[in-house]
Motif scaffolding. Structure first.
Motif, short mmCIF file in Angstrom:
data_model
loop_
_atom_site.label_atom_id
_atom_site.label_comp_id
_atom_site.label_asym_id
_atom_site.label_seq_id
_atom_site.Cartn_x
_atom_site.Cartn_y
_atom_site.Cartn_z
N THR A 281 1.46 9.19 9.63
CA THR A 281 1.68 9.26 8.19
C THR A 281 2.52 8.07 7.74
O THR A 281 3.07 7.32 8.55
CB THR A 281 2.41 10.56 7.83
OG1 THR A 281 3.72 10.52 8.45
CG2 THR A 281 1.66 11.78 8.33
N TYR A 282 2.64 7.93 6.44
CA TYR A 282 3.49 6.87 5.89
C TYR A 282 4.91 6.99 6.46
O TYR A 282 5.51 6.00 6.91
CB TYR A 282 3.53 6.97 4.36
CG TYR A 282 4.60 6.10 3.72
CD1 TYR A 282 4.33 4.78 3.41
CD2 TYR A 282 5.86 6.61 3.45
CE1 TYR A 282 5.32 3.97 2.85
CE2 TYR A 282 6.84 5.83 2.88
CZ TYR A 282 6.57 4.50 2.58
OH TYR A 282 7.56 3.71 2.03
N MET A 455 -1.87 3.40 9.38
CA MET A 455 -1.21 4.32 8.46
C MET A 455 -2.27 5.19 7.78
O MET A 455 -3.21 4.66 7.17
CB MET A 455 -0.40 3.53 7.45
CG MET A 455 0.52 4.36 6.60
SD MET A 455 1.90 3.41 5.88
CE MET A 455 1.04 2.02 5.14
N LEU A 456 -2.12 6.49 7.89
CA LEU A 456 -3.12 7.43 7.40
C LEU A 456 -2.84 7.74 5.93
O LEU A 456 -2.09 8.67 5.60
CB LEU A 456 -3.11 8.70 8.25
CG LEU A 456 -3.34 8.44 9.75
CD1 LEU A 456 -3.25 9.75 10.55
CD2 LEU A 456 -4.67 7.76 9.99
N THR A 457 -3.44 6.94 5.06
CA THR A 457 -3.17 7.02 3.63
C THR A 457 -4.42 7.46 2.88
O THR A 457 -5.54 7.32 3.38
CB THR A 457 -2.70 5.65 3.11
OG1 THR A 457 -3.69 4.66 3.45
CG2 THR A 457 -1.38 5.26 3.73
N PRO A 458 -4.26 7.99 1.66
CA PRO A 458 -5.42 8.44 0.90
C PRO A 458 -6.16 7.29 0.24
O PRO A 458 -5.64 6.20 0.07
CB PRO A 458 -4.80 9.37 -0.15
CG PRO A 458 -3.42 8.82 -0.36
CD PRO A 458 -2.99 8.31 0.99
N GLY A 459 -7.41 7.57 -0.15
CA GLY A 459 -8.25 6.58 -0.82
C GLY A 459 -9.70 6.85 -0.52
O GLY A 459 -10.06 7.82 0.16
N GLY A 460 -10.55 5.96 -0.99
CA GLY A 460 -11.99 6.15 -0.83
C GLY A 460 -12.49 6.00 0.58
O GLY A 460 -13.65 6.34 0.87
#
Length: 493
Positions: A281-282, A455-460
């Motif tokens: 995660t961040y 880094m497991l971040t949100p987005g398309g």
């Protein structure tokens, strides 16, 4: 009288883009670069003037439309490109062969299998006797319809890609040899009900390294012309999205056997195919940065990777970095330095550029396209660099916000090379943390990093596929749902 050997005529055409159906971005004409004629032919190193393969055939550059990854392609753009390719093939023919250069993960509004549709249009234009070879990205999708529409199909054998030109040259060479002798080969095609992000199938580590070494071994067997294994494209929600194997050659029994064996090996390794680097995660990634002395420590803001189809302007990660006290402190008080590359926002970039180097600015930026996860951020800092003629990004500015340098661009642009940073007056090697919008690090960035994390971040293009909402895959596909047992049954096409 000596007979002059026939010099084959080979057309080159295609349309290449990787399109996330989960991104609100739309890819219109502004996204595409169009190449025709000798300009298209010469883009391939193995077909430049004087290259041996160039002399063996008359290579005709019809049209190739290519773009950085993004959202789905507008319908009229695709249909215009398809129409021009078809009309040009008819007008400039006849041809002995076609090199169809596509990606394999192009999504078009209103279509569910764009590359198969394009391949059928090419086949209709050149007729049944012309050989068609498709060269593709390993992260593309190969449906039964696409495999049937072409005679040869192949892809990369490395990820991250280090064999782009070699893969295309292999396809072109095989096509030319079959035009000269042998004609249409057999194909054994089989899909594998597995759909993983490419970052989990890196040939820099096992088991993918060994699997792709096996693909190369199969390609050298007697009776085999080529062997390819596609990972598939995880950020589109279409029935064709899954892994696939195609083995091509003249010995049907060998082709079926080896295609089934490769499919089985990939299926059996599905739970072992993990992230190319430590992932977190961040909060976990930033803690790792602050806990050690690695410099630079590179973090992939992977959920908005524009080179996988992300909109590029998701601000979720940057908003958190701007709130981190560690970037506001001076070095003697334990402060850290960082680079964030990059945030596209045309209006904000123009405002900062107009202010000029040395100016103190306060400007809202980002989330113009994809605001699902966070709205625009406010950059309050000093302008350190302005460039207005970047061939990809247009305007590029660097805004210093405490110890954090934010690269603000007019248009989406990847930052993969050390020179991408040094050209902006930035020193990535002397910076504590470099945050880039990418998944697997490109080779130069990977070699520069003293340490790195995904880094497991949100987005398309979220690495956590469960957060995206796939519902059109047309059957059980790992890891979304368990297909239970899997017995590969390759088809001869």
């Amino acid at each position: 009288m000596t007979r002059t050997p026939h010099r084959p005529r080979i057309a080159i055409c295609g349309m290449a883009i990787e399109s996330s159906t989960f991104s609100p971005h739309r890819s219109g004409w502004e996204a595409f670069t169009l190449l025709r004629g000798n300009e298209l032919v010469r883009r391939y190193p193995f077909l430049r003037d004087g290259a041996p393969l160039r002399r063996e055939a008359e290579w005709v550059g019809v049209l190739r439309a290519s773009a950085f990854p993004g959202g789905p392609v507008l319908t009229d753009v695709y249909e215009s490109v398809r129409a021009e390719i078809g009309l040009a093939l008819e007008a400039q023919g006849p041809f002995d062969g076609v090199l169809l250069d596509v990606h394999g993960a192009m999504s078009v509004l209103g279509y569910t299998d764009a590359e198969a549709d394009l391949a059928r249009a090419v086949r209709d234009a050149v007729g049944p006797d012309c050989l068609v070879a498709a060269t593709m990205d390993v992260h593309g999708n190969v449906s039964r319809e696409l495999a049937r529409a072409v005679d040869l199909v192949s892809c990369h054998r490395t990820a991250a890609h280090e064999d782009d030109d070699e893969a295309r040259e292999r396809a072109a060479t095989t096509l030319l040899r079959r035009v000269d002798h042998g004609g249409r080969p057999h194909k054994a095609w089989v899909q594998v009900p597995v759909l993983l992000p490419g970052e989990r199938v890196s040939t820099r580590r096992e088991p993918a390294r060994g699997i792709y070494a096996d693909v190369a071994r199969v390609a050298e067997l007697d009776g085999v012309l080529d062997a390819s294994l596609w990972v598939g494209y995880a950020w589109a929600d279409e029935p064709r999205c899954r892994a696939a194997v195609v083995v091509t050659g003249d010995e049907p029994d060998v082709l079926v056997r080896e295609a089934g064996r490769l499919a089985r090996r990939y299926w059996d390794a599905r739970d072992e195919l993990g992230p190319v680097a430590p992932a977190g995660t961040y909060e976990e990634c930033l803690a790792a940065v602050l806990a050690g002395d690695a410099r630079p420590f590179v973090l992939s803001d992977s959920g908005d990777n524009p080179m996988a189809g992300g909109a590029g302007d998701v601000t979720w990660t940057l908003a958190r970095l701007l709130d981190e006290p560690v970037f506001a402190l001076p070095p003697e008080a334990g402060g850290r330095t960082g680079i964030y590359a990059s945030l596209p926002d045309a209006e904000a970039a123009r405002t900062v550029a107009d202010a000029g180097v040395g100016a103190r600015v306060e400007v809202g930026a980002g989330a113009r396209v994809d605001a699902a996860h966070h709205g625009p951020v406010t950059l309050r800092g000093v302008v350190e660099h302005v460039r207005t003629d970047d061939p990809v990004a247009g305007i590029v500015c660097v805004v210093a916000v405490g110890g954090l340098r934010v690269v603000l661009t007019e248009r989406r642009r990847p930052y993969h090379l050390e020179s991408d940073f040094t050209a902006l007056g930035l020193d990535p090697r002397g910076t504590d943390v470099v945050v880039v919008k990418i998944g697997t690090l490109e080779t130069e960035l990977h070699d520069m990093a003293e340490d790195w994390m995904l880094m497991l971040t949100p987005g398309g293009v979220d690495q956590d596929l469960s957060r995206l909402g796939h519902h059109r895959l047309g059957g059980p596909v790992h890891p979304f749902s368990s297909p239970g047992s899997y017995d590969p049954e390759p088809e001869l096409l």
